[in-house]
Design a protein around this motif. Structure first.
Motif, PDB file in Angstrom:
ATOM      1  N   THR B 206      -5.917  51.122 -37.263  1.00 20.70           N
ATOM      2  CA  THR B 206      -5.413  49.996 -37.633  1.00 20.70           C
ATOM      3  C   THR B 206      -6.275  48.876 -37.080  1.00 20.70           C
ATOM      4  O   THR B 206      -6.635  47.972 -37.695  1.00 20.70           O
ATOM      5  CB  THR B 206      -4.003  49.712 -37.638  1.00 20.70           C
ATOM      6  OG1 THR B 206      -3.242  50.963 -38.155  1.00 20.70           O
ATOM      7  CG2 THR B 206      -3.430  48.610 -37.888  1.00 20.70           C
ATOM      8  N   ARG B 208      -9.030  48.765 -35.842  1.00 23.48           N
ATOM      9  CA  ARG B 208     -10.243  48.711 -36.094  1.00 23.48           C
ATOM     10  C   ARG B 208     -10.431  47.916 -37.361  1.00 23.48           C
ATOM     11  O   ARG B 208     -11.086  47.004 -37.758  1.00 23.48           O
ATOM     12  CB  ARG B 208     -11.123  50.176 -36.197  1.00 23.48           C
ATOM     13  CG  ARG B 208     -11.503  50.599 -34.829  1.00 23.48           C
ATOM     14  CD  ARG B 208     -11.717  52.058 -35.117  1.00 23.48           C
ATOM     15  NE  ARG B 208     -13.051  52.457 -35.700  1.00 23.48           N
ATOM     16  CZ  ARG B 208     -13.399  53.456 -35.919  1.00 23.48           C
ATOM     17  NH1 ARG B 208     -12.797  54.596 -35.224  1.00 23.48           N
ATOM     18  NH2 ARG B 208     -14.746  53.736 -36.427  1.00 23.48           N
ATOM     19  N   ALA B 209      -9.495  48.262 -38.479  1.00 22.55           N
ATOM     20  CA  ALA B 209      -9.400  47.689 -39.632  1.00 22.55           C
ATOM     21  C   ALA B 209      -9.131  46.230 -39.461  1.00 22.55           C
ATOM     22  O   ALA B 209      -9.266  45.311 -40.496  1.00 22.55           O
ATOM     23  CB  ALA B 209      -8.341  48.143 -40.493  1.00 22.55           C
ATOM     24  N   LYS B 210      -8.559  45.945 -38.401  1.00 20.92           N
ATOM     25  CA  LYS B 210      -8.120  44.470 -38.175  1.00 20.92           C
ATOM     26  C   LYS B 210      -9.331  43.726 -37.728  1.00 20.92           C
ATOM     27  O   LYS B 210      -9.365  42.267 -37.672  1.00 20.92           O
ATOM     28  CB  LYS B 210      -6.928  44.145 -37.240  1.00 20.92           C
ATOM     29  CG  LYS B 210      -5.706  44.348 -37.757  1.00 20.92           C
ATOM     30  CD  LYS B 210      -4.597  44.838 -36.562  1.00 20.92           C
ATOM     31  CE  LYS B 210      -4.050  43.746 -35.763  1.00 20.92           C
ATOM     32  NZ  LYS B 210      -2.928  44.087 -34.894  1.00 20.92           N
ATOM     33  N   GLY B 211     -10.216  44.475 -37.482  1.00 24.34           N
ATOM     34  CA  GLY B 211     -11.527  43.707 -36.914  1.00 24.34           C
ATOM     35  C   GLY B 211     -11.417  43.256 -35.424  1.00 24.34           C
ATOM     36  O   GLY B 211     -12.076  42.267 -35.153  1.00 24.34           O
ATOM     37  N   LEU B 212     -10.774  43.986 -34.466  1.00 19.74           N
ATOM     38  CA  LEU B 212     -10.900  43.597 -33.177  1.00 19.74           C
ATOM     39  C   LEU B 212     -12.028  44.196 -32.707  1.00 19.74           C
ATOM     40  O   LEU B 212     -12.887  45.276 -32.959  1.00 19.74           O
ATOM     41  CB  LEU B 212      -9.473  44.532 -32.363  1.00 19.74           C
ATOM     42  CG  LEU B 212      -8.167  43.948 -33.154  1.00 19.74           C
ATOM     43  CD1 LEU B 212      -7.064  44.823 -32.536  1.00 19.74           C
ATOM     44  CD2 LEU B 212      -8.196  42.507 -33.312  1.00 19.74           C
ATOM     45  N   ARG B 213     -12.401  43.662 -31.480  1.00 21.58           N
ATOM     46  CA  ARG B 213     -13.693  43.976 -30.477  1.00 21.58           C
ATOM     47  C   ARG B 213     -13.327  45.185 -29.884  1.00 21.58           C
ATOM     48  O   ARG B 213     -12.240  45.633 -29.465  1.00 21.58           O
ATOM     49  CB  ARG B 213     -13.810  43.087 -29.492  1.00 21.58           C
ATOM     50  CG  ARG B 213     -14.313  41.728 -30.023  1.00 21.58           C
ATOM     51  CD  ARG B 213     -14.319  40.636 -28.942  1.00 21.58           C
ATOM     52  NE  ARG B 213     -14.807  39.668 -29.372  1.00 21.58           N
ATOM     53  CZ  ARG B 213     -16.086  39.102 -29.868  1.00 21.58           C
ATOM     54  NH1 ARG B 213     -17.118  40.106 -29.366  1.00 21.58           N
ATOM     55  NH2 ARG B 213     -16.387  37.903 -30.265  1.00 21.58           N
ATOM     56  N   PRO B 214     -14.286  46.145 -29.623  1.00 22.51           N
ATOM     57  CA  PRO B 214     -14.098  47.357 -28.992  1.00 22.51           C
ATOM     58  C   PRO B 214     -13.219  47.433 -27.784  1.00 22.51           C
ATOM     59  O   PRO B 214     -12.468  48.208 -27.253  1.00 22.51           O
ATOM     60  CB  PRO B 214     -15.563  47.970 -28.892  1.00 22.51           C
ATOM     61  CG  PRO B 214     -16.337  47.371 -29.829  1.00 22.51           C
ATOM     62  CD  PRO B 214     -15.595  46.034 -30.014  1.00 22.51           C
TER      63      PRO B 214
END
Lengths: 543, 304
Positions: B206, B208-214
């Motif tokens: 989720t 990652r799908a939100k576009g958060l940084r690693p």
């Protein structure tokens, strides 16, 4: 050719595993436009989730590898963009919701924090994000929105969690929403509400929706177009109505044919002396009343379907009847003896008459035992039934009876598909030649086509061996073609109990009618008519 | 949260009471204290007098009552060796041990979390392999041997660091470095395993799908979930250091509880041994309460 909002062209993805290269999808192409809903329909292992995972850069590489294709969004090929550019699109322009919202929400952060995070990660200032989160949570229909933001995922029900996921996904007003089996784990009435919410939100925002599902009913309810996937390839695509009414590909035809709830219903059984007679069973866990005075009669060779949503007490009933849980009061006469008052020794002797098949064969079969060991274990426990030298032959017989081959006996559960595993579980239940098998959601975890096969098998066993079944399910259509009597439960009580025809054709109770109405018909026209009727009803109520 | 603390403290208290009872009767089982304290050639009169003074001729239950009463006042009697209240001697040493344990565990925790998380981020990568080998070696290294080698190399050979004592900050370097190794190796492996499962969890998908940084995915979303099993191991390791790192303290002549206990046992300073046991036990109980609290802080599901 006009540009589509999002288009996948000729996408092929493979995974490099220890067992070799698995081609997950091959040459898949589809698109979705603004305001449109595309359904990707497929069974487990069909690769239906792979292309959307590629869109959001969720495929781990390695072991995954994209061998061909492009994903066009905004005139750019997403597969050629760098990680930072992909992150910028994820969550802001293309958002996603998942099947199991409990595990997809982070358990250790408040849900409000998680919704706000989507916005701050894409540059919104904190104060504005918090105000927007409150508006979103109000919009998706959660009670006490301000309080809800401070709570943690485990404090909500399944349907509420999916609403929160939707609020989180829609925070940045994305152009595309991808929903991967968004209602699979939910009760039918909750499923209907969540699908309605998705539809309303789509009308408000004009976003394109891609919904991944195994359920023809969901397609009929929500999709404009559908692509059907099998074994990594698209076998058919087109408007949902056309595909349903005029399927071209044999696989699609098979899938539609397997949809439950279309066959002949059983005629009423002739009255007979009940083999099991349950009176006024009560069971409470703390302050929660799971069973509140349940009574039922079961004739020899009868199939009684017990239907209800989560928390209705249907599984507790099964556990209590098998004495896996002790009831608080009531009686259950099995051929005149009260199951609830048997001594452990008497109960042990009786166990061979009563068997159970569970929902998840992956968990109910010991992974370190072979099929032969799993099945013959029953004879080791009840030694007088079958001499050891006949075990092998009997295992082979039982396997043949449930549609497996004798040589399967030496394999382990993980070497079988879900449907095959459930057949093994059934063979194990049959080993003791029981007179009653209780199936607790025995087909819920299976694909539709496999579901139909397992139900056929159970029906055949009933005809040939006269076994009685108590068949517990949350889904009404599944039991329609199979049950003699249907018992509908709600909050620990029996709200309706009658022959299958009576319950399906002329349900007396409002709750049964609501359940039937919430169940989705695989025919898009039927669903469209139901929606129209609902609108008229609402308008009439509003006027 | 307050109910949670109350519940956990109560549970700890029960075990503490158990320990108090156990220590009393065990110490009586080891024989008559008269024989322990008085010289072998003491006369019968001296023995009788000794028993009278210390109440050893009273019924056992009366003695037990007196012992509990003394405990509540933290009165263990005087240390024979130092002729001061035993509790003073023990607390003095315990402060040294506490400092050593805290500094070591703080360093171990930070280092292990960073190394373990990075190893988990790219499983099978170069960093993962190197840290895997190193942590395995560290976790299985015999620390008494390393301590001696370290003294030979850094103190005797190169002359960079002092061999023993506590005078300057330099005196702390070798004990801390040696104590660091084993828990570090162990905790790196626990962090790595726990992070691998956290990073493959649905909520990370989720994120990652939100576009958060690693960085945010690893250290905000995965780490907090992965910390739960790690905290248990950290607590366990810290407890063993609080217990007095007996061997290391002895080798480096570090005046902590471990060394004190060994010295007192050798010299039959019974009151000091008892006081050390009670003080370290209390410290470990507090430590476990702290771990429980950390658990509850990290995971809301435990609080409810």
């Amino acid at each position: 050719m006009p540009d589509h909002l999002l288009e996948v062209r000729d996408l092929s993805v493979e995974f490099h595993t220890a067992g070799g290269v698995v081609k997950a999808v091959r040459g898949v192409s589809w698109h979705v436009d603004r305001g449109e809903t595309l359904a990707i329909l497929g069974e487990s292992g069909s690769g239906k989730s792979v292309s959307t995972a590629a869109i959001l850069d969720l495929i781990d590489m390695p072991p995954g590898r994209i061998t061909s294709g492009e994903i066009l969004f905004d005139g750019r090929d997403l597969l050629r963009l760098g990680a930072a550019a992909r992150r910028d699109i994820n969550g802001r322009r293309i958002a996603m919701i998942f099947q199991d919202p409990l595990s997809h929400l982070n358990p250790v952060y408040p849900v409000g924090w998680q919704i706000v995070e989507t916005m701050t990660a894409h540059g919104l200032p904190g104060a504005r994000a918090r105000a927007e989160a409150l508006r979103l949570v109000t919009r998706v229909g959660l009670p006490d929105p301000a309080g809800a933001l401070r709570k943690y995922p485990h404090e909500f029900s399944g349907g509420q969690r999916q609403r929160l996921m939707i609020a989180m996904a829609l925070a940045m007003k994305p152009d595309v929403l991808i929903a991967d089996e968004p209602t699979t784990a939910l009760d039918v009435t909750v499923q209907a509400e969540v699908l309605l919410l998705l539809k309303e939100l789509q009308q408000e925002t004009g976003m394109g929706v891609v919904i991944i599902t195994h359920d023809l009913g969901v397609v009929a309810e929500i999709a404009d177009r559908v692509v059907v996937m099998n074994a990594g390839e698209i076998v058919e695509s087109g408007p949902a109505r056309e595909v349903y009414h005029d399927p071209r590909h044999p696989y699609t035809r098979k899938l539609i044919g397997a949809a439950p709830g279309k066959g002949e219903m059983h005629p009423p059984l002739a009255r007979a002396e009940p083999v099991l007679s349950v009176r006024n069973v009560r069971k409470a866990y703390g302050t929660f009343t799971a069973l509140d005075g349940v009574s039922l009669d079961l004739m020899p060779g009868e199939t009684l379907a017990v239907v209800g949503e989560s928390g209705s007490g249907k599984s507790t009933l099964a556990r209590v009847l098998l004495r896996l849980d002790e009831p608080d009061s009531g009686e259950a006469l099995w051929k005149g003896r009260d199951l609830f008052r048997l001594s452990p020794a008497e109960l042990f002797a009786l166990r061979r008459d009563l068997q159970m098949v569970f929902q998840d064969p992956t968990q109910s079969l010991n992974p370190r035992m072979t099929v032969a060991q799993l099945i013959s274990e029953a004879w080791a426990i009840h030694p007088r039934i079958l001499p050891r030298d006949r075990w092998r032959a009997r295992v082979a017989e039982l396997l043949a009876q449930v549609g497996l081959r004798p040589e399967h006996a030496n394999r382990y559960p993980h070497q079988f598909s879900g449907g095959q595993r459930q057949r093994i579980a059934i063979a194990r239940a049959l080993a003791l030649e029981p007179e009653l098998i209780i199936c607790d959601e025995a087909v819920s975890a299976l694909d539709v086509s496999v579901q139909a096969q397992v139900i056929d098998l159970l029906d055949r066993l009933r005809r040939e061996m006269g076994i009685a079944f108590i068949f517990i399910a949350h889904d009404l259509p599944v039991v329609r073609d199979f049950a003699d009597h249907v018992m509908v439960m709600q909050r620990g009580r029996v709200v309706e109990h009658g022959t299958v025809r009576q319950v399906f054709d002329s349900p007396r109770e409002p709750y049964t009618r609501a359940l039937l109405a919430a169940g989705l018909d695989p025919d898009p026209d039927v669903q469209a008519a139901r929606r129209a009727a609902l609108r008229t009803e609402r308008r009439a109520a509003g006027a | 949260m307050l109910t949670f603390i109350r519940k956990r403290s109560l549970a700890s208290l029960v075990s503490l009471v158990g320990l108090v009872v156990l220590v009393f009767f065990l110490s009586r089982l080891t024989g008559d204290p008269t024989d322990l304290y008085l010289p072998l050639d003491a006369t019968d009169e001296m023995r009788a007098r000794f028993r009278e003074i210390y109440g050893l001729d009273d019924p056992l239950l009366v003695q037990f009552g007196r012992y509990v009463g003394d405990l509540l006042r933290l009165d263990f009697g005087d240390s024979i060796r130092k002729a001061r209240p035993a509790i003073e001697v023990v607390l003095e040493a315990f402060v040294w041990t506490l400092q050593l344990a805290l500094v070591t565990m703080a360093l171990v925790t930070v280092a292990a979390i960073v190394v373990g998380s990075l190893a988990a981020f790219r499983v099978g990568g170069f960093f993962d392999r190197v840290s895997g080998i190193l942590s395995l070696v560290a976790a299985s290294a015999p620390d008494f041997w390393i301590a001696i080698v370290a003294i030979v190399v850094f103190a005797v050979g190169l002359g960079w660091l002092p061999t023993s004592g506590t005078g300057t900050p330099w005196h702390w370097v070798l004990p801390i470095a040696v104590l660091f190794i084993r828990p570090f190796g162990l905790i790196v492996q626990v962090v790595r395993g726990s992070m691998i499962s956290a990073l493959s969890s649905p909520y990370v998908k989720t994120a990652r799908a939100k576009g958060l940084r690693p960085r945010k995915i690893i250290f905000v979303h995965a780490l907090r979930n992965a910390m739960l099993p790690v905290i248990t191991v950290i607590g366990d390791q810290a407890a063993s250091l609080l217990n007095g790192a007996v061997v290391i303290e002895t080798i480096f002549g570090f005046p902590g509880v471990g060394k004190l206990m060994i010295d007192s046992i050798l010299q039959r300073d019974f009151t000091v041994v008892l006081a050390s046991i009670m003080v370290t036990a209390l410290a470990i109980f507090l430590m476990n309460l702290l771990i429980d609290l950390a658990y509850a802080t990290l995971d809301p599901r435990i609080r409810h």
